[in-house]
Design a protein around this motif. Structure first.
Motif, PDB file in Angstrom:
ATOM      1  N   CYS A 127       0.808  -1.221   0.000  1.00 27.61           N
ATOM      2  CA  CYS A 127       0.000   0.000   0.000  1.00 27.61           C
ATOM      3  C   CYS A 127       0.841   1.272   0.000  1.00 27.61           C
ATOM      4  O   CYS A 127       0.419   2.290  -0.505  1.00 27.61           O
ATOM      5  CB  CYS A 127      -0.916   0.022   1.224  1.00 27.61           C
ATOM      6  N   TRP A 128       2.023   1.205   0.605  1.00 27.32           N
ATOM      7  CA  TRP A 128       2.850   2.389   0.726  1.00 27.32           C
ATOM      8  C   TRP A 128       4.266   2.064   0.292  1.00 27.32           C
ATOM      9  O   TRP A 128       4.770   0.966   0.520  1.00 27.32           O
ATOM     10  CB  TRP A 128       2.903   2.901   2.166  1.00 27.32           C
ATOM     11  N   ILE A 129       4.918   3.039  -0.310  1.00 28.12           N
ATOM     12  CA  ILE A 129       6.353   2.949  -0.591  1.00 28.12           C
ATOM     13  C   ILE A 129       6.991   4.162   0.071  1.00 28.12           C
ATOM     14  O   ILE A 129       6.571   5.297  -0.164  1.00 28.12           O
ATOM     15  CB  ILE A 129       6.651   2.920  -2.101  1.00 28.12           C
ATOM     16  N   LEU A 130       7.984   3.917   0.896  1.00 23.70           N
ATOM     17  CA  LEU A 130       8.683   4.975   1.611  1.00 23.70           C
ATOM     18  C   LEU A 130      10.116   5.055   1.115  1.00 23.70           C
ATOM     19  O   LEU A 130      10.758   4.020   0.913  1.00 23.70           O
ATOM     20  CB  LEU A 130       8.712   4.689   3.115  1.00 23.70           C
ATOM     21  N   LYS A 131      10.603   6.239   0.913  1.00 28.85           N
ATOM     22  CA  LYS A 131      12.022   6.443   0.630  1.00 28.85           C
ATOM     23  C   LYS A 131      12.633   6.936   1.927  1.00 28.85           C
ATOM     24  O   LYS A 131      12.139   7.904   2.520  1.00 28.85           O
ATOM     25  CB  LYS A 131      12.234   7.456  -0.486  1.00 28.85           C
ATOM     26  N   ILE A 132      13.685   6.252   2.369  1.00 29.94           N
ATOM     27  CA  ILE A 132      14.287   6.592   3.649  1.00 29.94           C
ATOM     28  C   ILE A 132      15.787   6.833   3.500  1.00 29.94           C
ATOM     29  O   ILE A 132      16.407   6.376   2.539  1.00 29.94           O
ATOM     30  CB  ILE A 132      14.040   5.494   4.708  1.00 29.94           C
ATOM     31  N   ALA A 133      16.351   7.544   4.453  1.00 34.92           N
ATOM     32  CA  ALA A 133      17.796   7.725   4.561  1.00 34.92           C
ATOM     33  C   ALA A 133      18.166   7.457   6.013  1.00 34.92           C
ATOM     34  O   ALA A 133      17.558   8.029   6.927  1.00 34.92           O
ATOM     35  CB  ALA A 133      18.196   9.139   4.156  1.00 34.92           C
ATOM     36  N   VAL A 134      19.144   6.562   6.212  1.00 30.93           N
ATOM     37  CA  VAL A 134      19.577   6.200   7.558  1.00 30.93           C
ATOM     38  C   VAL A 134      21.099   6.295   7.653  1.00 30.93           C
ATOM     39  O   VAL A 134      21.802   6.270   6.641  1.00 30.93           O
ATOM     40  CB  VAL A 134      19.097   4.778   7.946  1.00 30.93           C
ATOM     41  N   ARG A 135      21.598   6.382   8.882  1.00 28.00           N
ATOM     42  CA  ARG A 135      23.037   6.534   9.090  1.00 28.00           C
ATOM     43  C   ARG A 135      23.811   5.274   8.715  1.00 28.00           C
ATOM     44  O   ARG A 135      24.852   5.340   8.082  1.00 28.00           O
ATOM     45  CB  ARG A 135      23.320   6.889  10.554  1.00 28.00           C
ATOM     46  N   ASN A 136      23.286   4.115   9.167  1.00 28.47           N
ATOM     47  CA  ASN A 136      24.005   2.849   8.994  1.00 28.47           C
ATOM     48  C   ASN A 136      23.021   1.696   9.126  1.00 28.47           C
ATOM     49  O   ASN A 136      21.816   1.922   9.297  1.00 28.47           O
ATOM     50  CB  ASN A 136      25.130   2.748  10.030  1.00 28.47           C
ATOM     51  N   THR A 137      23.529   0.468   9.084  1.00 30.46           N
ATOM     52  CA  THR A 137      22.630  -0.692   9.143  1.00 30.46           C
ATOM     53  C   THR A 137      21.916  -0.808  10.486  1.00 30.46           C
ATOM     54  O   THR A 137      20.781  -1.264  10.553  1.00 30.46           O
ATOM     55  CB  THR A 137      23.384  -1.996   8.831  1.00 30.46           C
ATOM     56  N   GLY A 138      22.564  -0.390  11.571  1.00 31.97           N
ATOM     57  CA  GLY A 138      21.900  -0.405  12.877  1.00 31.97           C
ATOM     58  C   GLY A 138      20.713   0.543  12.910  1.00 31.97           C
ATOM     59  O   GLY A 138      19.642   0.208  13.434  1.00 31.97           O
ATOM     60  N   HIS A 139      20.899   1.715  12.333  1.00 32.54           N
ATOM     61  CA  HIS A 139      19.823   2.694  12.239  1.00 32.54           C
ATOM     62  C   HIS A 139      18.701   2.158  11.349  1.00 32.54           C
ATOM     63  O   HIS A 139      17.513   2.314  11.657  1.00 32.54           O
ATOM     64  CB  HIS A 139      20.400   3.999  11.698  1.00 32.54           C
ATOM     65  N   LEU A 140      19.076   1.497  10.247  1.00 32.23           N
ATOM     66  CA  LEU A 140      18.083   0.879   9.353  1.00 32.23           C
ATOM     67  C   LEU A 140      17.273  -0.173  10.108  1.00 32.23           C
ATOM     68  O   LEU A 140      16.045  -0.201  10.020  1.00 32.23           O
ATOM     69  CB  LEU A 140      18.773   0.259   8.140  1.00 32.23           C
ATOM     70  N   GLU A 141      17.965  -1.002  10.862  1.00 35.55           N
ATOM     71  CA  GLU A 141      17.276  -2.052  11.620  1.00 35.55           C
ATOM     72  C   GLU A 141      16.281  -1.462  12.614  1.00 35.55           C
ATOM     73  O   GLU A 141      15.141  -1.932  12.734  1.00 35.55           O
ATOM     74  CB  GLU A 141      18.308  -2.908  12.345  1.00 35.55           C
ATOM     75  N   GLU A 142      16.680  -0.413  13.302  1.00 35.64           N
ATOM     76  CA  GLU A 142      15.799   0.237  14.286  1.00 35.64           C
ATOM     77  C   GLU A 142      14.558   0.827  13.611  1.00 35.64           C
ATOM     78  O   GLU A 142      13.440   0.654  14.084  1.00 35.64           O
ATOM     79  CB  GLU A 142      16.595   1.327  15.019  1.00 35.64           C
ATOM     80  N   LEU A 143      14.763   1.496  12.476  1.00 38.72           N
ATOM     81  CA  LEU A 143      13.631   2.090  11.765  1.00 38.72           C
ATOM     82  C   LEU A 143      12.707   1.008  11.218  1.00 38.72           C
ATOM     83  O   LEU A 143      11.478   1.120  11.318  1.00 38.72           O
ATOM     84  CB  LEU A 143      14.124   3.008  10.645  1.00 38.72           C
ATOM     85  N   LEU A 144      13.273  -0.056  10.648  1.00 36.87           N
ATOM     86  CA  LEU A 144      12.451  -1.142  10.107  1.00 36.87           C
ATOM     87  C   LEU A 144      11.651  -1.837  11.202  1.00 36.87           C
ATOM     88  O   LEU A 144      10.513  -2.260  10.978  1.00 36.87           O
ATOM     89  CB  LEU A 144      13.312  -2.164   9.357  1.00 36.87           C
ATOM     90  N   GLU A 145      12.226  -1.947  12.379  1.00 41.44           N
ATOM     91  CA  GLU A 145      11.503  -2.544  13.512  1.00 41.44           C
ATOM     92  C   GLU A 145      10.263  -1.720  13.835  1.00 41.44           C
ATOM     93  O   GLU A 145       9.176  -2.264  14.056  1.00 41.44           O
ATOM     94  CB  GLU A 145      12.426  -2.628  14.729  1.00 41.44           C
ATOM     95  N   GLN A 146      10.403  -0.409  13.830  1.00 45.25           N
ATOM     96  CA  GLN A 146       9.252   0.448  14.101  1.00 45.25           C
ATOM     97  C   GLN A 146       8.229   0.384  12.959  1.00 45.25           C
ATOM     98  O   GLN A 146       7.029   0.332  13.207  1.00 45.25           O
ATOM     99  CB  GLN A 146       9.704   1.876  14.341  1.00 45.25           C
ATOM    100  N   LEU A 147       8.704   0.402  11.714  1.00 47.19           N
ATOM    101  CA  LEU A 147       7.780   0.320  10.577  1.00 47.19           C
ATOM    102  C   LEU A 147       7.065  -1.026  10.535  1.00 47.19           C
ATOM    103  O   LEU A 147       5.902  -1.106  10.153  1.00 47.19           O
ATOM    104  CB  LEU A 147       8.534   0.556   9.260  1.00 47.19           C
ATOM    105  N   SER A 148       7.746  -2.087  10.962  1.00 50.91           N
ATOM    106  CA  SER A 148       7.139  -3.421  10.965  1.00 50.91           C
ATOM    107  C   SER A 148       5.971  -3.518  11.931  1.00 50.91           C
ATOM    108  O   SER A 148       5.121  -4.397  11.782  1.00 50.91           O
ATOM    109  CB  SER A 148       8.189  -4.479  11.315  1.00 50.91           C
TER     110      SER A 148
END
Length: 172
Positions: free
Chosen positions: A126-147
């Protein structure tokens, strides 16, 4: 051969059509749209020189394009890498039932600074988000919240050979 140019005093309104001639765009409007998209900081004097019009006439045309909603704003493009965001990605999100873009949890997440764009789409997700993160740890944290909103699928950007193209009305 196209629509004749209108004098600055002539009024033209956007009528919602994708056809350039029916939308009231002439060759000068199209050139101005091209120039402001490629050189956002160009002066009215320089615009006028490039389209063989006075700065005042160009200013009137630009104001008209802004007023009818064709030009929606001006912005600076910044380098995410220079700001410390080493990874860009697209996250496709298929939300759990009952979760919409208006839901308070969704609003909290999509207003995070890492979320650059949100697109509501038709298809499997339903949604496509474009994101920018500092590193893989930051990506993991954001994906956890989006999940928490639904199922995610992530594609990391390796490069962007075409970041932004000039958009003009389709040819008739």
């Amino acid at each position: 051969m196209g629509v004749p140019a209108l004098s600055p005093k002539d009024q033209r309104g956007f009528r919602g059509s994708a056809d350039a001639s029916s939308a009231g765009f002439d060759a000068v409007d199209l050139k101005l749209l091209e120039l402001v998209q490629t050189e956002g900081r160009i002066t009215l004097s320089e615009l006028g020189r490039r389209v063989s019009m006075s700065p005042a006439a160009v200013g009137e045309r630009i104001r008209r394009l802004e007023a009818n909603g064709t030009i929606t704003g001006y912005t600076a493009r910044v380098s995410p890498e220079r700001l410390g965001y080493g990874i860009q990605a697209f996250v496709r999100l298929s939300p759990h039932g009952g979760i919409t873009l208006c839901h308070f949890r969704t609003q909290e997440l999509i207003h995070r600074p890492e979320i650059l764009e949100v697109h509501h789409v038709i298809g499997e997700d339903c949604w496509i988000l474009k994101i920018a993160v500092r590193n893989t740890g930051h990506l993991e944290e954001l994906l956890e919240q989006l999940s928490s909103l639904g199922r995610t699928t992530t594609s990391i950007v390796l490069s962007s050979p075409v970041e932004r193209s000039i958009l003009l009305p389709p040819a008739p």
